[in-house]
Design a protein around this motif. Structure first.
Motif, PDB file in Angstrom:
ATOM      1  N   GLN A   1       0.842  -1.189   0.000  1.00 35.07           N
ATOM      2  CA  GLN A   1       0.000   0.000   0.000  1.00 35.07           C
ATOM      3  C   GLN A   1       0.879   1.242   0.000  1.00 35.07           C
ATOM      4  OE1 GLN A   1      -2.665   0.236   3.316  1.00 35.07           O
ATOM      5  NE2 GLN A   1      -3.540   2.189   2.703  1.00 35.07           N
ATOM      6  N   VAL A   2       0.643   2.101  -0.964  1.00 36.72           N
ATOM      7  CA  VAL A   2       1.431   3.324  -1.078  1.00 36.72           C
ATOM      8  C   VAL A   2       0.954   4.324  -0.033  1.00 36.72           C
ATOM      9  CG1 VAL A   2       2.004   5.261  -2.555  1.00 36.72           C
ATOM     10  CG2 VAL A   2       1.850   2.960  -3.526  1.00 36.72           C
ATOM     11  N   GLN A   3       1.916   4.914   0.655  1.00 33.68           N
ATOM     12  CA  GLN A   3       1.569   5.881   1.675  1.00 33.68           C
ATOM     13  C   GLN A   3       2.638   6.955   1.763  1.00 33.68           C
ATOM     14  OE1 GLN A   3       1.039   4.178   5.595  1.00 33.68           O
ATOM     15  NE2 GLN A   3      -0.482   5.708   6.144  1.00 33.68           N
ATOM     16  N   LEU A   4       2.184   8.195   1.820  1.00 34.99           N
ATOM     17  CA  LEU A   4       3.067   9.336   2.054  1.00 34.99           C
ATOM     18  C   LEU A   4       2.548  10.043   3.292  1.00 34.99           C
ATOM     19  CD1 LEU A   4       3.350  10.836  -1.550  1.00 34.99           C
ATOM     20  CD2 LEU A   4       4.956   9.307  -0.420  1.00 34.99           C
ATOM     21  N   VAL A   5       3.408  10.242   4.266  1.00 27.55           N
ATOM     22  CA  VAL A   5       2.992  10.861   5.516  1.00 27.55           C
ATOM     23  C   VAL A   5       3.874  12.062   5.803  1.00 27.55           C
ATOM     24  CG1 VAL A   5       2.625  10.537   7.977  1.00 27.55           C
ATOM     25  CG2 VAL A   5       2.201   8.641   6.408  1.00 27.55           C
ATOM     26  N   GLU A   6       3.234  13.231   5.814  1.00 22.71           N
ATOM     27  CA  GLU A   6       3.961  14.467   6.100  1.00 22.71           C
ATOM     28  C   GLU A   6       3.976  14.744   7.596  1.00 22.71           C
ATOM     29  OE1 GLU A   6       1.425  15.482   2.310  1.00 22.71           O
ATOM     30  OE2 GLU A   6       1.110  14.492   4.234  1.00 22.71           O
ATOM     31  N   SER A   7       4.991  15.458   8.021  1.00 22.24           N
ATOM     32  CA  SER A   7       5.069  15.915   9.402  1.00 22.24           C
ATOM     33  C   SER A   7       5.937  17.159   9.448  1.00 22.24           C
ATOM     34  CB  SER A   7       5.650  14.829  10.316  1.00 22.24           C
ATOM     35  OG  SER A   7       6.967  14.483   9.911  1.00 22.24           O
ATOM     36  N   GLY A   8       5.869  17.873  10.578  1.00 20.04           N
ATOM     37  CA  GLY A   8       6.735  19.021  10.769  1.00 20.04           C
ATOM     38  C   GLY A   8       6.083  20.372  10.618  1.00 20.04           C
ATOM     39  N   GLY A   9       4.820  20.393  10.238  1.00 16.72           N
ATOM     40  CA  GLY A   9       4.148  21.668  10.115  1.00 16.72           C
ATOM     41  C   GLY A   9       3.884  22.291  11.481  1.00 16.72           C
ATOM     42  N   GLY A  10       3.411  23.531  11.458  1.00 20.89           N
ATOM     43  CA  GLY A  10       3.111  24.202  12.711  1.00 20.89           C
ATOM     44  C   GLY A  10       3.000  25.694  12.540  1.00 20.89           C
ATOM     45  N   LEU A  11       3.038  26.379  13.659  1.00 21.50           N
ATOM     46  CA  LEU A  11       2.926  27.840  13.701  1.00 21.50           C
ATOM     47  C   LEU A  11       4.305  28.425  13.995  1.00 21.50           C
ATOM     48  CD1 LEU A  11       1.272  30.484  13.869  1.00 21.50           C
ATOM     49  CD2 LEU A  11       0.917  29.963  16.300  1.00 21.50           C
ATOM     50  N   VAL A  12       4.696  29.401  13.192  1.00 23.19           N
ATOM     51  CA  VAL A  12       6.001  30.035  13.358  1.00 23.19           C
ATOM     52  C   VAL A  12       5.870  31.512  13.037  1.00 23.19           C
ATOM     53  CG1 VAL A  12       6.717  29.555  10.986  1.00 23.19           C
ATOM     54  CG2 VAL A  12       8.457  29.821  12.768  1.00 23.19           C
ATOM     55  N   GLN A  13       6.706  32.316  13.655  1.00 19.87           N
ATOM     56  CA  GLN A  13       6.700  33.749  13.363  1.00 19.87           C
ATOM     57  C   GLN A  13       7.438  34.021  12.060  1.00 19.87           C
ATOM     58  OE1 GLN A  13       8.348  35.718  16.841  1.00 19.87           O
ATOM     59  NE2 GLN A  13       6.293  36.042  17.679  1.00 19.87           N
ATOM     60  N   ALA A  14       7.093  35.123  11.441  1.00 21.76           N
ATOM     61  CA  ALA A  14       7.784  35.535  10.220  1.00 21.76           C
ATOM     62  C   ALA A  14       9.284  35.630  10.484  1.00 21.76           C
ATOM     63  CB  ALA A  14       7.244  36.872   9.741  1.00 21.76           C
ATOM     64  N   GLY A  15      10.049  35.134   9.532  1.00 20.79           N
ATOM     65  CA  GLY A  15      11.498  35.087   9.673  1.00 20.79           C
ATOM     66  C   GLY A  15      12.008  33.789  10.260  1.00 20.79           C
ATOM     67  N   GLY A  16      11.116  32.986  10.769  1.00 20.16           N
ATOM     68  CA  GLY A  16      11.506  31.724  11.384  1.00 20.16           C
ATOM     69  C   GLY A  16      11.673  30.606  10.370  1.00 20.16           C
ATOM     70  N   SER A  17      11.899  29.401  10.915  1.00 24.08           N
ATOM     71  CA  SER A  17      12.170  28.235  10.072  1.00 24.08           C
ATOM     72  C   SER A  17      11.337  27.040  10.514  1.00 24.08           C
ATOM     73  CB  SER A  17      13.655  27.858  10.141  1.00 24.08           C
ATOM     74  OG  SER A  17      14.486  28.889   9.681  1.00 24.08           O
ATOM     75  N   LEU A  18      11.083  26.170   9.576  1.00 27.83           N
ATOM     76  CA  LEU A  18      10.454  24.879   9.835  1.00 27.83           C
ATOM     77  C   LEU A  18      11.060  23.866   8.880  1.00 27.83           C
ATOM     78  CD1 LEU A  18       6.608  25.627  10.118  1.00 27.83           C
ATOM     79  CD2 LEU A  18       8.094  24.833  11.962  1.00 27.83           C
ATOM     80  N   ARG A  19      11.052  22.614   9.307  1.00 30.32           N
ATOM     81  CA  ARG A  19      11.466  21.541   8.406  1.00 30.32           C
ATOM     82  C   ARG A  19      10.343  20.518   8.302  1.00 30.32           C
ATOM     83  NH1 ARG A  19      16.340  17.047   8.341  1.00 30.32           N
ATOM     84  NH2 ARG A  19      15.061  16.053   9.952  1.00 30.32           N
ATOM     85  N   LEU A  20       9.879  20.317   7.105  1.00 32.76           N
ATOM     86  CA  LEU A  20       8.857  19.323   6.836  1.00 32.76           C
ATOM     87  C   LEU A  20       9.514  18.008   6.415  1.00 32.76           C
ATOM     88  CD1 LEU A  20       6.277  21.411   4.751  1.00 32.76           C
ATOM     89  CD2 LEU A  20       6.511  21.221   7.236  1.00 32.76           C
ATOM     90  N   SER A  21       8.872  16.926   6.787  1.00 34.32           N
ATOM     91  CA  SER A  21       9.332  15.604   6.386  1.00 34.32           C
ATOM     92  C   SER A  21       8.200  14.865   5.702  1.00 34.32           C
ATOM     93  CB  SER A  21       9.799  14.791   7.595  1.00 34.32           C
ATOM     94  OG  SER A  21      10.862  15.414   8.266  1.00 34.32           O
ATOM     95  N   CYS A  22       8.573  13.971   4.810  1.00 31.02           N
ATOM     96  CA  CYS A  22       7.591  13.134   4.121  1.00 31.02           C
ATOM     97  C   CYS A  22       8.167  11.731   4.046  1.00 31.02           C
ATOM     98  CB  CYS A  22       7.303  13.678   2.736  1.00 31.02           C
ATOM     99  SG  CYS A  22       6.262  12.598   1.724  1.00 31.02           S
ATOM    100  N   ALA A  23       7.542  10.821   4.757  1.00 31.47           N
ATOM    101  CA  ALA A  23       7.989   9.429   4.760  1.00 31.47           C
ATOM    102  C   ALA A  23       7.146   8.629   3.779  1.00 31.47           C
ATOM    103  CB  ALA A  23       7.870   8.853   6.159  1.00 31.47           C
ATOM    104  N   ALA A  24       7.815   7.944   2.868  1.00 27.85           N
ATOM    105  CA  ALA A  24       7.128   7.183   1.824  1.00 27.85           C
ATOM    106  C   ALA A  24       7.275   5.689   2.077  1.00 27.85           C
ATOM    107  CB  ALA A  24       7.706   7.528   0.463  1.00 27.85           C
ATOM    108  N   SER A  25       6.240   4.954   1.724  1.00 23.62           N
ATOM    109  CA  SER A  25       6.289   3.507   1.851  1.00 23.62           C
ATOM    110  C   SER A  25       5.436   2.863   0.782  1.00 23.62           C
ATOM    111  CB  SER A  25       5.806   3.066   3.239  1.00 23.62           C
ATOM    112  OG  SER A  25       4.482   3.473   3.446  1.00 23.62           O
ATOM    113  N   GLY A  26       5.743   1.614   0.470  1.00 22.08           N
ATOM    114  CA  GLY A  26       4.902   0.841  -0.428  1.00 22.08           C
ATOM    115  C   GLY A  26       5.309   0.854  -1.885  1.00 22.08           C
ATOM    116  N   ARG A  27       6.279   1.696  -2.227  1.00 23.31           N
ATOM    117  CA  ARG A  27       6.630   1.802  -3.633  1.00 23.31           C
ATOM    118  C   ARG A  27       7.962   2.533  -3.761  1.00 23.31           C
ATOM    119  NH1 ARG A  27       2.465   4.464  -8.056  1.00 23.31           N
ATOM    120  NH2 ARG A  27       3.441   3.666  -9.939  1.00 23.31           N
ATOM    121  N   THR A  28       8.655   2.302  -4.861  1.00 27.37           N
ATOM    122  CA  THR A  28       9.881   3.051  -5.144  1.00 27.37           C
ATOM    123  C   THR A  28       9.543   4.225  -6.045  1.00 27.37           C
ATOM    124  OG1 THR A  28      11.259   1.063  -4.966  1.00 27.37           O
ATOM    125  CG2 THR A  28      12.185   2.947  -6.135  1.00 27.37           C
TER     126      THR A  28
END
Length: 114
Positions: A1-28
């Motif tokens: 089963q193909v699955q993509l799961v994002e994480s890392g979002g949120g609330l940040v002030q202008a000028g700040g940073s975030l890192r999003l991740s996406c974990a994939a499974s089930g397929r190349t």
């Protein structure tokens, strides 16, 4: 089963940073992409990266966002720096094994306050 799961979002002030991740499974996948959609706006291309780690960026994020991938972990990342209120959107991870992005995650909310 193909699955993509994002994480890392949120609330940040202008000028700040975030890192999003996406974990994939089930397929190349040969290529991953990040897209975003703000309320009342069309979905917008943010960045993409292929198996050889060649990357591309949308004009609005060039110089601020960096996409990367860990092939061993089947995970793609989006490092977002110097965030602006206009970056506020739901961010979606997408992947393709052929020409078109045909696998999508559910999205993660990014909110940048001024």
């Amino acid at each position: 089963q193909v699955q993509l799961v994002e994480s890392g979002g949120g609330l940040v002030q202008a000028g700040g940073s975030l890192r999003l991740s996406c974990a994939a499974s089930g397929r190349t996948f040969i290529s991953y992409g990040w897209f975003r959609q703000a309320p009342g706006k069309e979905r917008e291309f943010v960045a993409s990266i292929n198996w050889a780690r060649n990357s591309a960026y949308g004009d609005s994020v060039k110089g601020r966002f960096t996409i990367s991938r860990d092939n061993a972990k089947n995970t793609v990342y989006l490092q977002m720096n110097s965030l602006k209120p206009e970056d506020t959107a739901i961010y979606y991870c997408a992947a393709r094994a052929g020409q078109n992005y045909d696998s999508w995650g559910r999205g993660t909310q990014v909110t940048v306050s001024s």
